[in-house]
Design a protein around this motif. Sequence first.
Motif, mmCIF file in Angstrom:
data_model
loop_
_atom_site.group_PDB
_atom_site.id
_atom_site.type_symbol
_atom_site.label_atom_id
_atom_site.label_comp_id
_atom_site.label_asym_id
_atom_site.label_seq_id
_atom_site.Cartn_x
_atom_site.Cartn_y
_atom_site.Cartn_z
ATOM 1 N N LEU A 176 6.572 31.080 22.240
ATOM 2 C CA LEU A 176 7.935 30.804 22.243
ATOM 3 C C LEU A 176 8.415 29.847 23.553
ATOM 4 C CD1 LEU A 176 10.229 30.947 20.161
ATOM 5 C CD2 LEU A 176 11.123 32.684 21.521
ATOM 6 N N ILE A 177 7.750 30.292 24.360
ATOM 7 C CA ILE A 177 8.398 29.735 25.995
ATOM 8 C C ILE A 177 7.550 28.323 25.928
ATOM 9 C CG2 ILE A 177 8.082 29.919 28.326
ATOM 10 C CD1 ILE A 177 8.773 33.066 28.257
ATOM 11 N N ILE A 205 9.229 24.600 26.275
ATOM 12 C CA ILE A 205 8.579 23.676 27.533
ATOM 13 C C ILE A 205 8.115 22.312 26.830
ATOM 14 C CG2 ILE A 205 7.006 23.402 29.548
ATOM 15 C CD1 ILE A 205 6.901 26.459 29.850
ATOM 16 N N VAL A 206 7.144 22.678 26.078
ATOM 17 C CA VAL A 206 6.608 21.379 25.364
ATOM 18 C C VAL A 206 7.832 20.333 24.679
ATOM 19 C CG1 VAL A 206 5.099 20.400 23.314
ATOM 20 C CG2 VAL A 206 4.395 22.145 24.907
ATOM 21 N N GLY A 259 9.451 27.775 18.856
ATOM 22 C CA GLY A 259 9.641 27.235 20.157
ATOM 23 C C GLY A 259 9.957 25.943 20.120
ATOM 24 N N LEU A 260 9.064 25.109 19.421
ATOM 25 C CA LEU A 260 9.124 23.583 19.547
ATOM 26 C C LEU A 260 10.189 22.965 18.525
ATOM 27 C CD1 LEU A 260 7.107 21.589 20.666
ATOM 28 C CD2 LEU A 260 6.120 21.592 18.273
ATOM 29 N N SER A 261 10.562 23.765 17.501
ATOM 30 C CA SER A 261 11.771 23.286 16.778
ATOM 31 C C SER A 261 12.990 23.656 16.872
ATOM 32 C CB SER A 261 11.478 23.615 15.286
ATOM 33 O OG SER A 261 11.604 25.206 15.345
ATOM 34 N N LEU A 262 13.382 24.703 17.671
ATOM 35 C CA LEU A 262 14.604 25.348 18.140
ATOM 36 C C LEU A 262 15.071 24.623 19.342
ATOM 37 C CD1 LEU A 262 16.449 27.405 16.902
ATOM 38 C CD2 LEU A 262 15.456 28.923 18.879
ATOM 39 N N ILE A 285 8.961 16.098 24.642
ATOM 40 C CA ILE A 285 8.871 15.163 23.296
ATOM 41 C C ILE A 285 10.099 15.513 22.464
ATOM 42 C CG2 ILE A 285 6.323 15.432 23.348
ATOM 43 C CD1 ILE A 285 6.319 17.625 21.002
ATOM 44 N N LYS A 286 11.152 15.983 22.911
ATOM 45 C CA LYS A 286 12.206 16.041 22.429
ATOM 46 C C LYS A 286 12.654 14.727 21.573
ATOM 47 C CE LYS A 286 17.113 17.461 22.890
ATOM 48 N NZ LYS A 286 18.208 17.762 23.879
ATOM 49 N N ASP A 287 12.605 13.696 22.047
ATOM 50 C CA ASP A 287 13.011 12.222 21.346
ATOM 51 C C ASP A 287 12.396 11.837 20.122
ATOM 52 O OD1 ASP A 287 15.084 11.982 23.050
ATOM 53 O OD2 ASP A 287 13.940 10.517 24.490
ATOM 54 N N TRP A 288 10.693 12.055 20.500
ATOM 55 C CA TRP A 288 9.750 12.162 19.234
ATOM 56 C C TRP A 288 10.002 12.913 18.217
ATOM 57 C CZ3 TRP A 288 6.089 15.035 16.807
ATOM 58 C CH2 TRP A 288 5.039 14.408 16.166
#
Length: 312
Positions: free
Chosen positions: A148-149, A153-154, A22-25, A158-161
């Motif tokens: 996954l959800i 959300i996370v 979920g964090l990487s996709l 922190i998308k840019d990081w």
Amino acid sequence: GPLKPEITITYIAVSAIFFNSGLSLKTEELTSALMHVKLHLFVQIFTLVFFPTAIWVFLQLLSITPINEWLLKGLQTVGCMPPPVSSAVILTKAVGGNEAAAIFNSAFGSFLGIVITPLLLLLFLGSSSSVPFTSIFSQLFMTVVVPLIIGQIVRRYIKDWLERKKPPFGAISSCVLLMIIYTTFCDTFANPNIDLDKFSLIIIVFIIFSVQMSFMFLTFLFSTRNNSTFTPADTVAIVFCSTHKSLTLGIPMLKIVFSGYEHLSLISIPLLIYHPAQILLGSLLVPTIKSWMVSRQKALKLTRQPKAPVKV
């Protein structure tokens, strides 16, 4: 044991894999994957209809051989299992295939498996018991969908990081998966009552590798035929999701459906072999499949480019 797999594996490890996904996709990729109905239908029908039926036909021929009958029954249980909730996603990601489609089919196939797998076991093996669908469904929801959800959300915050640092998501998932396999092997072979002859075990290992290679080749041929609408990235997801079987869902389900069977350990062995075998084969094929996918994508781009007008 000190690792407490009934907690660390059943809940924490599987949750970690899907939180990681979920964090990487990218969210837009996951959304677009939901619409790819043809791909999902192919994967689920192949996994839950064609696979168990083909294994059953094959086992009718093997039943006249001296191979241990409980190992053969275990081979049938492998065919009845749903797609995995981890390995297919990790290998699809490693190749650079359609990871979103792999995640959707892993999660969706697992939910289908809660109902369909016990029915398939009843149909092919005649085992019947009261399967607690509600508890398995809630466990899958908490360990697959919720992480996954939360990961998605996370990711928004922190998308840019993430894009700047590029954490090793694949390596993290692989380590967690290795821990799942290790604890499952420990749990099964800790049983002192396993009565297994070497001939049957060697033949079953050979059969498992042969079945995997054959089915991977079959799904590859089908998804790359001329009138197919699947992209090379789709083909990668199809090959892994259609041929892989869930160990993390399979072992608990076998313990429920075959509760009280004195040969449960023997029945579990083919699934315990199949799971590391699918990861080993998949890992060995990653460079080959990746180079095929890249070259195929380049070829498709060239054919779609408009031809330059010829100067007279």
